[in-house]
Design a protein around this motif. Structure first.
Motif: not given
Length: 94
Positions: A32, A81, A86
């Motif tokens: 991520q 993202g 996150g």
């Protein structure tokens, strides 16, 4: 003189989850993007991202060049993202 070592069991990784190659190495896979920042220099701007890697803790996340990671791992950037997603994901996991 040797000193007594007290082990910390929380730092031990299960070996089944890490795929070790014949050369006793393994490939780290980014999980991520945690944060994005742009550093402005005199003539250009350099974008970098903080990457969370598999089998590592959040404290061990590294800063990488955004352009390089977009070329090699485009799926990390497709879902939008951003840093808020996150951080919220990590906080919910705790």
């Amino acid at each position: 003189m040797l000193k007594k070592c007290i082990s910390d069991p929380s730092l031990i990784l299960p070996t089944e989850s890490v795929r070790i190659k014949d050369g006793l190495s393994y490939e780290e896979i980014p999980v991520q993007i945690l944060y994005r920042q742009v550093c402005r220099l005199r003539t250009k701007e350099v974008a970098s991202v903080k990457v969370l890697w598999r089998n590592q803790f959040v404290e061990e996340a590294t800063w990488e060049a955004e352009e390089d990671k977009k070329k090699r791992y485009p799926h990390l950037f497709e879902s939008g993202g951003n840093a808020d997603q996150g951080i919220n994901f990590l906080l919910s996991a705790l």
